[in-house]
Design a protein around this motif. Structure first.
Motif, PDB file in Angstrom:
ATOM      1  N   GLY A  35      30.258  11.802  13.235  1.00 44.64           N
ATOM      2  CA  GLY A  35      31.228  12.464  12.371  1.00 44.64           C
ATOM      3  C   GLY A  35      30.988  12.176  10.907  1.00 44.64           C
ATOM      4  N   ARG A  36      31.806  12.787  10.074  1.00 47.29           N
ATOM      5  CA  ARG A  36      31.620  12.758   8.627  1.00 47.29           C
ATOM      6  C   ARG A  36      31.476  11.341   8.077  1.00 47.29           C
ATOM      7  NH1 ARG A  36      36.411  15.284   5.297  1.00 47.29           N
ATOM      8  NH2 ARG A  36      37.487  13.617   6.391  1.00 47.29           N
ATOM      9  N   SER A  37      32.437  10.464   8.381  1.00 53.06           N
ATOM     10  CA  SER A  37      32.392   9.110   7.831  1.00 53.06           C
ATOM     11  C   SER A  37      31.843   8.099   8.823  1.00 53.06           C
ATOM     12  CB  SER A  37      33.795   8.674   7.385  1.00 53.06           C
ATOM     13  OG  SER A  37      34.685   8.684   8.494  1.00 53.06           O
ATOM     14  N   GLY A  38      31.970   8.393  10.131  1.00 49.96           N
ATOM     15  CA  GLY A  38      31.542   7.425  11.129  1.00 49.96           C
ATOM     16  C   GLY A  38      30.065   7.125  11.077  1.00 49.96           C
ATOM     17  N   GLY A  39      29.237   8.165  10.967  1.00 52.23           N
ATOM     18  CA  GLY A  39      27.802   7.955  10.930  1.00 52.23           C
ATOM     19  C   GLY A  39      27.353   7.227   9.687  1.00 52.23           C
ATOM     20  N   ARG A  40      27.897   7.601   8.544  1.00 52.85           N
ATOM     21  CA  ARG A  40      27.514   6.925   7.304  1.00 52.85           C
ATOM     22  C   ARG A  40      27.950   5.470   7.321  1.00 52.85           C
ATOM     23  NH1 ARG A  40      25.712   8.073   2.096  1.00 52.85           N
ATOM     24  NH2 ARG A  40      25.470   6.060   1.076  1.00 52.85           N
ATOM     25  N   GLU A  41      29.139   5.214   7.855  1.00 54.37           N
ATOM     26  CA  GLU A  41      29.599   3.833   7.919  1.00 54.37           C
ATOM     27  C   GLU A  41      28.708   3.001   8.831  1.00 54.37           C
ATOM     28  OE1 GLU A  41      33.703   1.240   8.493  1.00 54.37           O
ATOM     29  OE2 GLU A  41      33.726   3.411   8.796  1.00 54.37           O
ATOM     30  N   ALA A  42      28.272   3.586   9.943  1.00 56.23           N
ATOM     31  CA  ALA A  42      27.384   2.857  10.852  1.00 56.23           C
ATOM     32  C   ALA A  42      26.060   2.533  10.172  1.00 56.23           C
ATOM     33  CB  ALA A  42      27.151   3.681  12.117  1.00 56.23           C
ATOM     34  N   ALA A  43      25.482   3.514   9.456  1.00 51.97           N
ATOM     35  CA  ALA A  43      24.227   3.269   8.750  1.00 51.97           C
ATOM     36  C   ALA A  43      24.415   2.228   7.651  1.00 51.97           C
ATOM     37  CB  ALA A  43      23.701   4.577   8.159  1.00 51.97           C
ATOM     38  N   ASP A  44      25.549   2.285   6.954  1.00 51.20           N
ATOM     39  CA  ASP A  44      25.839   1.284   5.922  1.00 51.20           C
ATOM     40  C   ASP A  44      25.913  -0.117   6.529  1.00 51.20           C
ATOM     41  OD1 ASP A  44      25.947   3.187   3.931  1.00 51.20           O
ATOM     42  OD2 ASP A  44      28.137   3.319   3.900  1.00 51.20           O
ATOM     43  N   GLN A  45      26.513  -0.212   7.706  1.00 49.65           N
ATOM     44  CA  GLN A  45      26.632  -1.516   8.361  1.00 49.65           C
ATOM     45  C   GLN A  45      25.266  -2.078   8.737  1.00 49.65           C
ATOM     46  OE1 GLN A  45      29.197  -3.266   8.444  1.00 49.65           O
ATOM     47  NE2 GLN A  45      31.042  -2.007   8.525  1.00 49.65           N
ATOM     48  N   VAL A  46      24.362  -1.199   9.147  1.00 40.64           N
ATOM     49  CA  VAL A  46      23.004  -1.651   9.469  1.00 40.64           C
ATOM     50  C   VAL A  46      22.353  -2.273   8.234  1.00 40.64           C
ATOM     51  CG1 VAL A  46      20.688  -0.902  10.136  1.00 40.64           C
ATOM     52  CG2 VAL A  46      22.681   0.013  11.341  1.00 40.64           C
ATOM     53  N   LEU A  47      22.433  -1.581   7.114  1.00 45.67           N
ATOM     54  CA  LEU A  47      21.799  -2.094   5.899  1.00 45.67           C
ATOM     55  C   LEU A  47      22.476  -3.351   5.381  1.00 45.67           C
ATOM     56  CD1 LEU A  47      20.180   0.539   5.990  1.00 45.67           C
ATOM     57  CD2 LEU A  47      20.430   0.678   3.513  1.00 45.67           C
ATOM     58  N   LEU A  48      23.792  -3.393   5.450  1.00 43.71           N
ATOM     59  CA  LEU A  48      24.511  -4.584   4.994  1.00 43.71           C
ATOM     60  C   LEU A  48      24.129  -5.798   5.833  1.00 43.71           C
ATOM     61  CD1 LEU A  48      26.652  -5.904   3.199  1.00 43.71           C
ATOM     62  CD2 LEU A  48      28.384  -5.168   4.858  1.00 43.71           C
ATOM     63  N   THR A  49      24.072  -5.613   7.147  1.00 43.00           N
ATOM     64  CA  THR A  49      23.674  -6.709   8.032  1.00 43.00           C
ATOM     65  C   THR A  49      22.257  -7.170   7.725  1.00 43.00           C
ATOM     66  OG1 THR A  49      25.115  -5.869   9.790  1.00 43.00           O
ATOM     67  CG2 THR A  49      23.345  -7.361  10.453  1.00 43.00           C
ATOM     68  N   ALA A  50      21.354  -6.221   7.537  1.00 45.76           N
ATOM     69  CA  ALA A  50      19.958  -6.565   7.247  1.00 45.76           C
ATOM     70  C   ALA A  50      19.855  -7.350   5.936  1.00 45.76           C
ATOM     71  CB  ALA A  50      19.115  -5.298   7.171  1.00 45.76           C
ATOM     72  N   ARG A  51      20.574  -6.912   4.913  1.00 47.08           N
ATOM     73  CA  ARG A  51      20.540  -7.615   3.618  1.00 47.08           C
ATOM     74  C   ARG A  51      21.048  -9.046   3.752  1.00 47.08           C
ATOM     75  NH1 ARG A  51      19.877  -4.264  -0.906  1.00 47.08           N
ATOM     76  NH2 ARG A  51      20.088  -2.031  -0.465  1.00 47.08           N
ATOM     77  N   GLN A  52      22.162  -9.205   4.429  1.00 45.14           N
ATOM     78  CA  GLN A  52      22.758 -10.533   4.563  1.00 45.14           C
ATOM     79  C   GLN A  52      21.841 -11.486   5.315  1.00 45.14           C
ATOM     80  OE1 GLN A  52      26.473  -9.468   6.430  1.00 45.14           O
ATOM     81  NE2 GLN A  52      27.565  -9.319   4.471  1.00 45.14           N
ATOM     82  N   LEU A  53      21.266 -11.027   6.402  1.00 42.81           N
ATOM     83  CA  LEU A  53      20.381 -11.896   7.187  1.00 42.81           C
ATOM     84  C   LEU A  53      19.072 -12.164   6.450  1.00 42.81           C
ATOM     85  CD1 LEU A  53      20.919 -10.539  10.814  1.00 42.81           C
ATOM     86  CD2 LEU A  53      21.908 -12.566   9.752  1.00 42.81           C
TER      87      LEU A  53
END
Length: 260
Positions: free
Chosen positions: A51-69
């Protein structure tokens, strides 16, 4: 971006992203330099769904997790493959937790590669975002999609070319945020060499190219030019029906000959 790692060659890299003909951008791409270890890079492509915000939020979470680790990763003492597995598992869990409070069902692919200061490269992926390894334009290895049509290819019912244009090519059998634990494809390049090129991209890009076309472009153009041309050609070939697309290209060249 251009920098020398310890092995005496130069890494040149570029990223690209385009909304395509979709209303919303749900792809995300990032190429990160390690904050303390020169020549250590992490590349991540995430293709969000839901969906409109769900997919973007999921992709954002992937990048945020990768940056933090990645900020906490030590290439001297930590295992690179274990690090990538942690990125996948933690991003998967965060997206699942996000879904509890979301109206949509957020999911994402991931294609992540880690270049170590000593010159080896490891990758991990879930879904149909891909990573390719070329050497002087010749395909050495690429990820195997976690998709319905890939299972047909594996059974000999479709060719790679038929799979690329199959109407069900977007049906995944593995992604981040799903109920089931995601399948993880892993690979290691023991030593990067001059003439090598790494391409990571979402299906909105690779859908429009054969492996040979991709290899030829990466062999003849520096990463920035190759990235721009690939986006341009993908947009042209989509003919008004293109998906979000994202990519990154990393080229390995001798110190004296590096460009881009």
């Amino acid at each position: 971006m251009s920098q020398p790692p310890a092995k005496g060659f130069r890494i040149s890299a570029a990223t690209g992203i385009h909304k395509g003909d979709r209303q919303y951008q749900q792809d995300q791409v990032a190429l990160l330099q390690h904050p303390r270890a020169k020549g250590c890079l992490l590349g991540v492509v995430a293709d969000g769904m839901g969906g409109r915000s769900g997919g973007r939020e999921a992709a954002d979470q992937v990048l945020l997790t990768a940056r933090q680790l990645f900020d906490r990763y030590d290439p001297v003492t930590d295992d690179g493959t274990a690090f990538l597995r942690s990125v996948v598992s933690q991003a998967h869990m965060v997206i699942k937790l996000t879904a509890i409070a979301a109206e949509q069902e957020p999911h994402s692919t991931i294609a992540a590669f880690l270049v170590q200061p000593q010159g080896d490269c490891r990758w991990a992926h879930v879904g149909d975002s891909r990573i390719y390894h070329f050497h002087n334009g010749r395909l050495i290895h690429r990820t195997r999609d976690h998709s319905y049509v890939q299972t047909l290819v594996d059974r000999g019912e479709l060719s790679e070319e038929q799979a690329r244009i199959h109407p069900d090519s977007n049906i995944l059998i593995g992604c981040l945020g799903s109920e089931a634990e995601p399948p993880v494809g892993e690979h290691r390049i023991a030593q990067l060499e001059p003439g090598d090129a790494i391409l990571a991209c979402s299906d909105g890009l690779w859908h429009y190219f054969s492996d040979a076309e991709l290899g030829a472009m990466l062999a003849t153009l520096p990463p920035r030019d190759a990235t721009e041309l690939l986006v341009e050609k993908a947009r042209s070939r989509a003919r008004g029906g293109g998906d979000n697309l994202s990519l990154m290209v990393v080229g390995i060249a001798p110190l004296a000959a590096a460009k881009g």
